[in-house]
Design a protein around this motif. Structure first.
Motif, short mmCIF file in Angstrom:
data_model
loop_
_atom_site.label_atom_id
_atom_site.label_comp_id
_atom_site.label_asym_id
_atom_site.label_seq_id
_atom_site.Cartn_x
_atom_site.Cartn_y
_atom_site.Cartn_z
N ASN A 123 0.86 -1.18 0.00
CA ASN A 123 0.00 0.00 0.00
C ASN A 123 0.90 1.23 0.00
O ASN A 123 1.65 1.44 0.94
CB ASN A 123 -0.91 -0.02 1.23
CG ASN A 123 -1.92 1.09 1.25
OD1 ASN A 123 -1.64 2.21 0.82
ND2 ASN A 123 -3.10 0.80 1.76
N THR A 125 0.70 4.76 0.40
CA THR A 125 -0.22 5.81 0.82
C THR A 125 0.13 7.18 0.27
O THR A 125 -0.76 7.99 0.04
CB THR A 125 -0.31 5.88 2.36
OG1 THR A 125 1.01 6.05 2.89
CG2 THR A 125 -0.94 4.65 2.93
N ARG A 130 -2.46 0.67 -4.26
CA ARG A 130 -2.33 -0.54 -3.46
C ARG A 130 -2.50 -1.75 -4.37
O ARG A 130 -3.10 -1.66 -5.44
CB ARG A 130 -3.36 -0.58 -2.34
CG ARG A 130 -4.80 -0.68 -2.80
CD ARG A 130 -5.80 -0.62 -1.67
NE ARG A 130 -5.78 -1.77 -0.82
CZ ARG A 130 -6.42 -2.91 -1.05
NH1 ARG A 130 -7.15 -3.05 -2.13
NH2 ARG A 130 -6.34 -3.90 -0.21
N MET A 146 4.26 -3.96 4.70
CA MET A 146 2.84 -3.67 4.93
C MET A 146 2.64 -2.58 5.96
O MET A 146 1.62 -2.54 6.66
CB MET A 146 2.10 -4.94 5.38
CG MET A 146 1.95 -5.97 4.32
SD MET A 146 0.81 -7.26 4.86
CE MET A 146 0.77 -8.26 3.39
N SER A 148 1.74 0.44 5.83
CA SER A 148 0.56 1.29 5.69
C SER A 148 -0.75 0.56 5.87
O SER A 148 -1.79 1.20 5.98
CB SER A 148 0.56 1.98 4.32
OG SER A 148 1.62 2.87 4.24
N CYS A 149 -0.72 -0.78 5.91
CA CYS A 149 -2.00 -1.48 5.95
C CYS A 149 -2.05 -2.66 6.91
O CYS A 149 -3.08 -3.33 6.98
CB CYS A 149 -2.39 -1.93 4.55
SG CYS A 149 -1.21 -3.06 3.78
N SER A 152 -5.28 -3.84 8.81
CA SER A 152 -6.41 -3.05 8.31
C SER A 152 -7.41 -3.90 7.53
O SER A 152 -8.53 -3.45 7.28
CB SER A 152 -5.92 -1.90 7.43
OG SER A 152 -5.35 -2.40 6.24
N GLU A 153 -6.99 -5.11 7.13
CA GLU A 153 -7.86 -6.01 6.40
C GLU A 153 -7.31 -7.42 6.54
O GLU A 153 -6.12 -7.60 6.82
CB GLU A 153 -7.94 -5.61 4.93
CG GLU A 153 -6.61 -5.68 4.21
CD GLU A 153 -6.68 -5.18 2.78
OE1 GLU A 153 -7.74 -5.35 2.13
OE2 GLU A 153 -5.68 -4.63 2.30
N ASN A 170 -0.77 1.83 12.56
CA ASN A 170 -1.96 1.06 12.89
C ASN A 170 -1.91 0.29 14.21
O ASN A 170 -2.94 -0.17 14.66
CB ASN A 170 -2.22 0.02 11.77
CG ASN A 170 -2.46 0.66 10.44
OD1 ASN A 170 -3.01 1.75 10.36
ND2 ASN A 170 -2.03 0.00 9.38
#
Length: 185
Positions: A123, A125, A130, A146, A148-149, A152-153, A170
């Motif tokens: 990702n 940002t 992405r 990872m 940035s993410c 997050s999922e 995060n």
């Protein structure tokens, strides 16, 4: 409350010995909880390291390149910084790049079947891109930044040889890096 005095210990978690029973219980629970939330399968280790994700740019290359070459997909600022750092430790093949178009898309790529690993940044940002679909790398380990993410999922950890992330976006304070690594690597 726990930061100042953890449970009934009379001290902050910051004051505990990293070898104490209480601290090891906190650490083991943190690793177990992280593995549960991320769905980390057997055969992987979770590491909590210092230095931020940029420290992993060299650590990945030093530990995985082994005098060979690695494919890097240049899809953003941090993807580019990772490949520049890796060039200090071996041959870096830029398998695809969108740098000339200011990283406005995830580039097409051609992977080397004899690469030691393939590195992506999932990702980007800064540029708003992405990966919607991960590269198919066959037997070549996929390594992903990872930062940035992370968390997050849902992701299928088994598709990766190494996942690393700076935790400040995060998960935790700046400086902590989370690494998920397949044990054979």
């Amino acid at each position: 409350k726990d930061l100042l005095c953890y449970g009934s210990t009379g001290m902050s978690v910051m004051e505990m010995s990293h070898r104490s029973k209480m601290y090891l219980e906190i650490f083991d629970k943190t690793v177990a909880d992280f593995k549960d939330v991320m769905g980390v399968p057997e055969g992987y280790k979770v590491l909590f390291l210092q230095g931020g994700a940029t420290a992993m740019f060299s650590a990945v290359a030093m530990n995985l390149m082994e005098g060979g070459k690695a494919d890097y997909i240049d899809s953003g600022n941090f993807a580019h910084n990772a490949l520049v750092e890796a060039q200090k430790y071996g041959e870096v093949v830029i398998a695809g790049s969108s740098r000339e178009d200011n990283y406005t898309y995830i580039p097409e790529y051609t992977l080397s079947p004899d690469a030691k690993y393939v590195h992506i940044t999932t990702n980007n940002t800064i540029y708003g891109t992405r990966y919607d679909k991960l590269p198919e790398t066959g037997n070549v380990p996929l390594v992903a930044d990872m930062s940035s993410c992370i968390l997050s999922e849902p992701i299928d950890v088994s598709k990766f040889g190494v996942i690393y992330a700076g935790a400040q976006k995060n998960v935790a304070p700046a400086g902590l890096t989370i690494v998920i690594i397949r044990e054979d690597l």
